[in-house]
Design a protein around this motif. Structure first.
Motif, PDB file in Angstrom:
ATOM      1  N   ALA A 118     101.074  15.551  12.313  1.00 59.29           N
ATOM      2  CA  ALA A 118     101.908  16.743  12.391  1.00 59.29           C
ATOM      3  C   ALA A 118     103.221  16.455  13.125  1.00 59.29           C
ATOM      4  CB  ALA A 118     101.150  17.864  13.091  1.00 59.29           C
ATOM      5  N   GLN A 119     103.139  15.690  14.212  1.00 66.06           N
ATOM      6  CA  GLN A 119     104.359  15.345  14.954  1.00 66.06           C
ATOM      7  C   GLN A 119     105.321  14.560  14.068  1.00 66.06           C
ATOM      8  OE1 GLN A 119     105.412  16.182  17.915  1.00 66.06           O
ATOM      9  NE2 GLN A 119     103.623  16.990  18.975  1.00 66.06           N
ATOM     10  N   SER A 120     104.792  13.632  13.273  1.00 70.35           N
ATOM     11  CA  SER A 120     105.639  12.857  12.368  1.00 70.35           C
ATOM     12  C   SER A 120     106.287  13.744  11.314  1.00 70.35           C
ATOM     13  CB  SER A 120     104.795  11.770  11.695  1.00 70.35           C
ATOM     14  OG  SER A 120     105.574  11.041  10.774  1.00 70.35           O
ATOM     15  N   ARG A 121     105.526  14.719  10.780  1.00 70.10           N
ATOM     16  CA  ARG A 121     106.080  15.623   9.772  1.00 70.10           C
ATOM     17  C   ARG A 121     107.136  16.544  10.390  1.00 70.10           C
ATOM     18  NH1 ARG A 121     103.762  16.447   4.929  1.00 70.10           N
ATOM     19  NH2 ARG A 121     103.041  14.332   5.398  1.00 70.10           N
ATOM     20  N   LEU A 122     106.888  16.990  11.612  1.00 73.10           N
ATOM     21  CA  LEU A 122     107.880  17.809  12.306  1.00 73.10           C
ATOM     22  C   LEU A 122     109.168  17.030  12.552  1.00 73.10           C
ATOM     23  CD1 LEU A 122     105.586  19.607  14.909  1.00 73.10           C
ATOM     24  CD2 LEU A 122     106.828  20.707  13.054  1.00 73.10           C
ATOM     25  N   ASP A 123     109.026  15.752  12.888  1.00 72.49           N
ATOM     26  CA  ASP A 123     110.214  14.912  13.053  1.00 72.49           C
ATOM     27  C   ASP A 123     111.067  14.930  11.794  1.00 72.49           C
ATOM     28  OD1 ASP A 123     109.427  14.237  15.591  1.00 72.49           O
ATOM     29  OD2 ASP A 123     108.536  12.316  15.029  1.00 72.49           O
ATOM     30  N   ASP A 124     110.436  14.732  10.655  1.00 75.33           N
ATOM     31  CA  ASP A 124     111.172  14.664   9.395  1.00 75.33           C
ATOM     32  C   ASP A 124     111.845  15.996   9.066  1.00 75.33           C
ATOM     33  OD1 ASP A 124     110.283  12.069   9.180  1.00 75.33           O
ATOM     34  OD2 ASP A 124     108.582  12.587   7.892  1.00 75.33           O
ATOM     35  N   ILE A 125     111.083  17.081   9.186  1.00 74.25           N
ATOM     36  CA  ILE A 125     111.592  18.385   8.757  1.00 74.25           C
ATOM     37  C   ILE A 125     112.670  18.907   9.701  1.00 74.25           C
ATOM     38  CG2 ILE A 125     110.974  20.794   8.365  1.00 74.25           C
ATOM     39  CD1 ILE A 125     108.194  19.790   7.510  1.00 74.25           C
ATOM     40  N   ILE A 126     112.362  18.944  10.999  1.00 74.85           N
ATOM     41  CA  ILE A 126     113.298  19.548  11.952  1.00 74.85           C
ATOM     42  C   ILE A 126     114.559  18.703  12.076  1.00 74.85           C
ATOM     43  CG2 ILE A 126     113.624  20.268  14.343  1.00 74.85           C
ATOM     44  CD1 ILE A 126     110.687  20.941  14.492  1.00 74.85           C
ATOM     45  N   ASP A 127     114.406  17.387  12.154  1.00 78.79           N
ATOM     46  CA  ASP A 127     115.589  16.534  12.268  1.00 78.79           C
ATOM     47  C   ASP A 127     116.514  16.700  11.060  1.00 78.79           C
ATOM     48  OD1 ASP A 127     114.853  15.560  14.695  1.00 78.79           O
ATOM     49  OD2 ASP A 127     114.034  13.669  13.960  1.00 78.79           O
TER      50      ASP A 127
END
Length: 329
Positions: A118-127
């Motif tokens: 989830a942290q990796s996916r949040l990195d991609d989306i939010i960034d």
């Protein structure tokens, strides 16, 4: 007897084994959740049934089912500082943070598996959303609030004669930091439900120029402050000249008035002296003539004075008379 004893031991051992197996089965079937947890039941590695969200004691099929636990609390996400160009092509370093929560454990398990995913996916989306939003926004709108404005009194106090600067200070911010963060939160939150995640909050922790342009920015800021300081100094010098000019005018007026009064007093005194001299001359003209002559001797004749006069000169009349008087005696 021995056979019966042996048979009894076998029965006892069987009972113990059955009891132990029952206990192990019970322990394998029971599990508990606390207030901060929610769970998904897996059977042969595949999720089945609805997620378990209520705390307390629960049961599952022993040995073939397992419990996958997930946090129910609001979790933190901290992004890495990114170098992003603004709409005006100023490169800035943006440090962001967000808060998120697992609202659908089943979707969460199927899409990202665990918190690391989830942290990796949040990195991609939010960034990605942050980069798109920052690059399409002016720096002024990123660092200021929407309702930011400079009061008219403060603008006048700056003593900056440049109209362009005043117009820049009066200009309202079109977007502002608060609306920008809300737009990023809304845009990034659109895809989160498909991962079983709810994005609760988003904030920009820090904005700064990248190191390669910081010196240029600081030099420009110093130059701007110096220009404003020069404006203050110029205004102060103007005020000083105005005060000094006013003071000189007042002093000149006072001196002129004093000189006028002195001339009046001097004229009155000379008139009075002339009147007294006239009275004295009228009462005894001979004595007055004698006194004036002696006074002229004192003022004109010194030990270094050489006079070439005729013996019958009027200037020596009183001296001759004095000599004649002494000779007669």
């Amino acid at each position: 007897m021995r056979k019966e004893a042996a048979k009894g031991n076998v029965v006892l051992a069987a009972v113990i084994v059955v009891a132990a197996a029952a206990l192990v089965t019970l322990l394998s079937a029971a599990y508990t959740l606390d207030e901060t947890e929610q769970a998904v039941i897996l059977q042969f590695g595949a999720p089945i049934g609805e997620p378990v969200t209520t705390p307390g004691l629960h049961f599952k099929k022993p040995f073939i089912q397992e419990v996958r636990r997930f946090d129910k609390r609001v979790l933190a996400w901290d992004g890495d500082p990114n170098q992003i160009p603004t709409r005006g092509r100023e490169f800035i370093s943006v440090d962001t943070t967000a808060r998120w929560k697992i609202v659908d454990p089943l979707k969460f398990l199927k899409s990202v598996r665990n918190e690391t995913g989830a942290q990796s996916r949040l990195d991609d989306i939010i960034d990605s959303v942050v980069r798109d939003s920052i690059s399409s926004t002016e720096l002024t709108d990123i660092i200021r609030s929407r309702d930011w404005a400079v009061e008219e009194e403060k603008i006048e106090e700056l003593a900056v004669p440049v109209e362009k600067k005043k117009e820049e200070l009066k200009k309202k911010v079109r977007v502002g930091r608060e609306k920008l963060t809300q737009d990023i939160l809304k845009e990034a939150g659109k895809v989160m439900p498909s991962y079983g995640i709810e994005l609760r909050d988003f904030r920009i922790k820090r904005i700064n120029y990248i190191s390669s342009v910081q010196k240029q920015v600081f030099d420009r800021m110093i130059s701007e402050r110096q220009r404003i300081a020069e404006g203050f100094r110029a205004e102060g010098e103007g005020k000083s000249q105005e005060i000094q000019g006013q003071t000189r005018r007042e002093v000149q007026e006072i001196v002129s008035e004093a000189e006028r009064e002195a001339q009046v007093i001097r004229g009155e005194a000379e008139a009075e002296a002339t009147r007294i001299y006239n009275e004295a001359y009228s009462s005894d003209p001979e004595f007055y003539t004698f006194y004036r002559t002696l006074k002229s001797y004192r003022e004109t004749v010194t030990d270094k004075t050489v006079l070439f006069l005729d013996a019958d000169s009027e200037y020596l009349r009183f001296l001759n008379e004095t000599g004649d008087a002494k000779a007669a005696q």
